[in-house]
Design an enzyme around this catalytic site. Structure first.
Site, PDB file in Angstrom:
ATOM      1  N   TYR A 124     -11.280 -13.751  -8.754  1.00  0.00           N
ATOM      2  CA  TYR A 124     -12.286 -13.401  -7.747  1.00  0.00           C
ATOM      3  C   TYR A 124     -13.448 -14.394  -7.655  1.00  0.00           C
ATOM      4  O   TYR A 124     -14.523 -14.041  -7.187  1.00  0.00           O
ATOM      5  CB  TYR A 124     -12.841 -11.997  -8.039  1.00  0.00           C
ATOM      6  CG  TYR A 124     -11.922 -10.873  -7.600  1.00  0.00           C
ATOM      7  CD1 TYR A 124     -10.713 -10.640  -8.239  1.00  0.00           C
ATOM      8  CD2 TYR A 124     -12.271 -10.043  -6.539  1.00  0.00           C
ATOM      9  CE1 TYR A 124      -9.880  -9.602  -7.848  1.00  0.00           C
ATOM     10  CE2 TYR A 124     -11.440  -9.001  -6.139  1.00  0.00           C
ATOM     11  CZ  TYR A 124     -10.245  -8.791  -6.801  1.00  0.00           C
ATOM     12  OH  TYR A 124      -9.425  -7.761  -6.396  1.00  0.00           O
ATOM     13  N   LYS A 170      -1.421 -11.392 -18.987  1.00  0.00           N
ATOM     14  CA  LYS A 170      -0.172 -12.096 -18.664  1.00  0.00           C
ATOM     15  C   LYS A 170      -0.134 -13.384 -19.495  1.00  0.00           C
ATOM     16  O   LYS A 170       0.098 -14.481 -18.978  1.00  0.00           O
ATOM     17  CB  LYS A 170      -0.149 -12.383 -17.139  1.00  0.00           C
ATOM     18  CG  LYS A 170       1.164 -12.919 -16.605  1.00  0.00           C
ATOM     19  CD  LYS A 170       2.261 -11.874 -16.462  1.00  0.00           C
ATOM     20  CE  LYS A 170       3.577 -12.560 -16.126  1.00  0.00           C
ATOM     21  NZ  LYS A 170       4.707 -11.609 -16.023  1.00  0.00           N
ATOM     22  N   ASP A 202       2.944  -6.714 -16.020  1.00  0.00           N
ATOM     23  CA  ASP A 202       4.062  -6.171 -15.230  1.00  0.00           C
ATOM     24  C   ASP A 202       4.709  -4.991 -15.963  1.00  0.00           C
ATOM     25  O   ASP A 202       5.022  -3.955 -15.362  1.00  0.00           O
ATOM     26  CB  ASP A 202       5.096  -7.256 -14.867  1.00  0.00           C
ATOM     27  CG  ASP A 202       5.485  -8.154 -16.029  1.00  0.00           C
ATOM     28  OD1 ASP A 202       4.918  -7.994 -17.129  1.00  0.00           O
ATOM     29  OD2 ASP A 202       6.354  -9.030 -15.846  1.00  0.00           O
ATOM     30  N   ASP A 226      -7.669  -4.280 -10.507  1.00  0.00           N
ATOM     31  CA  ASP A 226      -7.697  -3.822  -9.109  1.00  0.00           C
ATOM     32  C   ASP A 226      -6.378  -3.144  -8.759  1.00  0.00           C
ATOM     33  O   ASP A 226      -6.338  -2.028  -8.238  1.00  0.00           O
ATOM     34  CB  ASP A 226      -7.948  -5.032  -8.195  1.00  0.00           C
ATOM     35  CG  ASP A 226      -7.970  -4.633  -6.727  1.00  0.00           C
ATOM     36  OD1 ASP A 226      -8.584  -3.607  -6.404  1.00  0.00           O
ATOM     37  OD2 ASP A 226      -7.344  -5.344  -5.915  1.00  0.00           O
ATOM     38  N   ASP A 230      -5.333   1.253  -8.429  1.00  0.00           N
ATOM     39  CA  ASP A 230      -4.760   1.960  -7.273  1.00  0.00           C
ATOM     40  C   ASP A 230      -3.478   2.684  -7.693  1.00  0.00           C
ATOM     41  O   ASP A 230      -3.210   3.808  -7.266  1.00  0.00           O
ATOM     42  CB  ASP A 230      -4.438   0.991  -6.119  1.00  0.00           C
ATOM     43  CG  ASP A 230      -5.558   0.914  -5.077  1.00  0.00           C
ATOM     44  OD1 ASP A 230      -6.743   0.916  -5.483  1.00  0.00           O
ATOM     45  OD2 ASP A 230      -5.263   0.858  -3.862  1.00  0.00           O
TER      46      ASP A 230
HETATM   47  C1  IPM Z   1     -11.865  -2.502  -5.000  1.00  0.00           C
HETATM   48  C2  IPM Z   1     -11.552  -3.269  -3.719  1.00  0.00           C
HETATM   49  C3  IPM Z   1     -12.246  -4.623  -3.733  1.00  0.00           C
HETATM   50  C4  IPM Z   1     -11.659  -5.439  -4.888  1.00  0.00           C
HETATM   51  C5  IPM Z   1     -12.148  -5.409  -2.415  1.00  0.00           C
HETATM   52  C6  IPM Z   1     -12.553  -4.592  -1.230  1.00  0.00           C
HETATM   53  C7  IPM Z   1     -12.969  -6.662  -2.466  1.00  0.00           C
HETATM   54  O1  IPM Z   1     -10.189  -3.375  -3.537  1.00  0.00           O
HETATM   55  O2  IPM Z   1     -13.050  -2.265  -5.275  1.00  0.00           O
HETATM   56  O3  IPM Z   1     -10.928  -2.114  -5.702  1.00  0.00           O
HETATM   57  O4  IPM Z   1     -10.658  -6.144  -4.710  1.00  0.00           O
HETATM   58  O5  IPM Z   1     -12.232  -5.372  -5.970  1.00  0.00           O
HETATM   59 MN    MN Z   2      -9.013  -2.226  -4.978  1.00  0.00          MN
END
Ligand code: IPM
Ligand code: MN
Ligand code: NAD
Length: 332
Positions: A124, A170, A202, A226, A230
């Site tokens: 990032y 990794k 992975d 990240d 999710d």
């Molecule tokens: C998160 C989001 C952000 C990230 C994006 C929107 C920049 O996906 O907070 O998880 O990648 O960190």
């Molecule tokens: Mn995210």
């Protein structure tokens, strides 16, 4: 009075934040809430995705609550997401993402974990350049960055009564960078009194589903965290239930894991629970632990008694759901 900045953002961001604020305002917490703006709608109105005023408001606040923003649809290689700018500006190096179903029935697997994600470096950096028909990205993994995120993971694990921290990396391919992360991890963990192990990213993605109970606290680098958060959200009630906190040494910004969800924006169907749980994390951060417990238990009771939004099997709209939570708080 402790000042808390509040930013809705775009899409469902303002919907879930307004719903959460409806509850917080009824709690009469003695906090000073100050509104600020950022994101795409803010850009369309003011010409700035992240106005200087907003940064000033945040600088004069103890913490911030934020919904979500929309990434501009037109590809602009120089656009840097305001949320990433804020993570860097305030050096919010730890992104703490609890991954535990609020009710057991919301969990698809037996996962009761927390992801502590490095939040300021890794993939990032935003340092991409074009060279000889290729795009080169500078990915940074620093000894200091690794050390402080592992220290934070140790704190988070201890505060949650966990016994183990797993380093997710990794290093089999990224020998130097992730190799450094794994080395610093074991060195930092040495006198922590906690168990330490590591897993390749992975394999971790698979193990979250196939053997979820092995995880307690996961510490990992930015992009891995990240993606895995999710995935973990989907396993523990969905994105509508997943909170997160961006924490630095002197400021913290609290936001749900999810984005602005344009597919459901403006329909009053978004689940504000992720933002309500995020507000619980904020209340703990500003030393209002009792209020955090009250809010969380009102949310749990609301869900248990069958008042829910559509994503988790109910029929209530975003604000109506929040009103139901607020009713449980005042009926105590
Ligand atoms: C998160 C989001 C952000 C990230 C994006 C929107 C920049 O996906 O907070 O998880 O990648 O960190
Ligand atoms: Mn995210
Ligand atoms: P998303 O998280 O917004 O949505 C993914 C899916 O989850 C969608 O189907 C959505 O309807 C559902 N969902 C998300 N939150 C929900 C909620 N509270 N209740 C019910 N369902 C919910 O991811 P996306 O669609 O890939 O991204 C949309 C935009 O958000 C993009 O512009 C992205 O860059 C941005 N984004 C912003 C942030 C942030 O501001 N922190 C985080 C992630 C994505």
């Amino acid at each position: 009075m402790t000042r808390v900045a509040v930013m809705g953002g775009d899409g469902i961001g303002p919907e879930v934040v307004d719903a959460t604020m409806h509850i917080l305002e009824q709690m009469e917490l003695g906090l000073e809430f100050v509104r600020a703006e950022m994101g795409l709608a803010c850009f369309e109105r003011t010409g700035h995705h992240l106005p200087k005023e907003t940064i000033k408001t945040l600088e004069s606040s103890r913490a911030a609550l934020f919904g979500a923003i929309t990434t501009p649809p037109r590809p602009d290689p120089d656009h840097r997401s305001p949320i990433l700018q804020l993570r860097n500006h305030f050096d919010l190096y730890a992104n703490v993402r609890p991954c535990t179903p609020l009710l057991p029935e919301l969990g698809k697997v037996d996962l009761n974990a927390v992801i502590v994600r490095e939040n300021t470096e890794g993939m990032y950096t935003g340092r991409e350049r074009e060279e000889d028909g290729a795009v080169i990205l500078e990915r940074v993994v620093s000894e200091r960055g690794c050390h402080r995120i592992v220290e934070k993971a140790i704190d988070v694990a201890r505060s949650r009564g966990m016994h183990k921290v797993t380093c997710v990396h990794k290093a089999n391919v990224l020998r130097r960078s992730d190799g450094l992360f794994r080395r610093v991890f074991y060195a930092t963990m040495e006198n922590s009194g906690l168990q330490a192990d590591d897993m390749i990213v992975d394999a971790t993605a698979a193990a979250l589903i196939s053997k979820p109970s092995v995880f307690e606290c996961i510490v990992t680098l930015n992009l891995y965290g990240d993606i895995l958060s999710d995935e973990a959200a989907a396993l523990t009630g969905g994105l509508g239930m997943a909170p997160s906190a961006n924490i630095g040494d002197s400021f913290a910004l609290f936001e749900p894991v999810h984005g602005s969800a344009p597919d459901i924006a403006g329909k009053d169907i978004a689940n504000p629970s992720a933002t309500i749980l995020t507000a619980c994390m904020l209340l703990e951060y500003v030393d209002m632990k009792d209020a955090a417990i009250d809010l969380r238990s009102a949310l749990v009771r609301t869900l248990k008694e069958g008042d829910r939004t559509r994503d988790i099997g109910g029929t209530l709209g975003t604000m109506r759901f929040a009103e139901k939570v607020a009713e449980r708080l005042t009926s105590d």
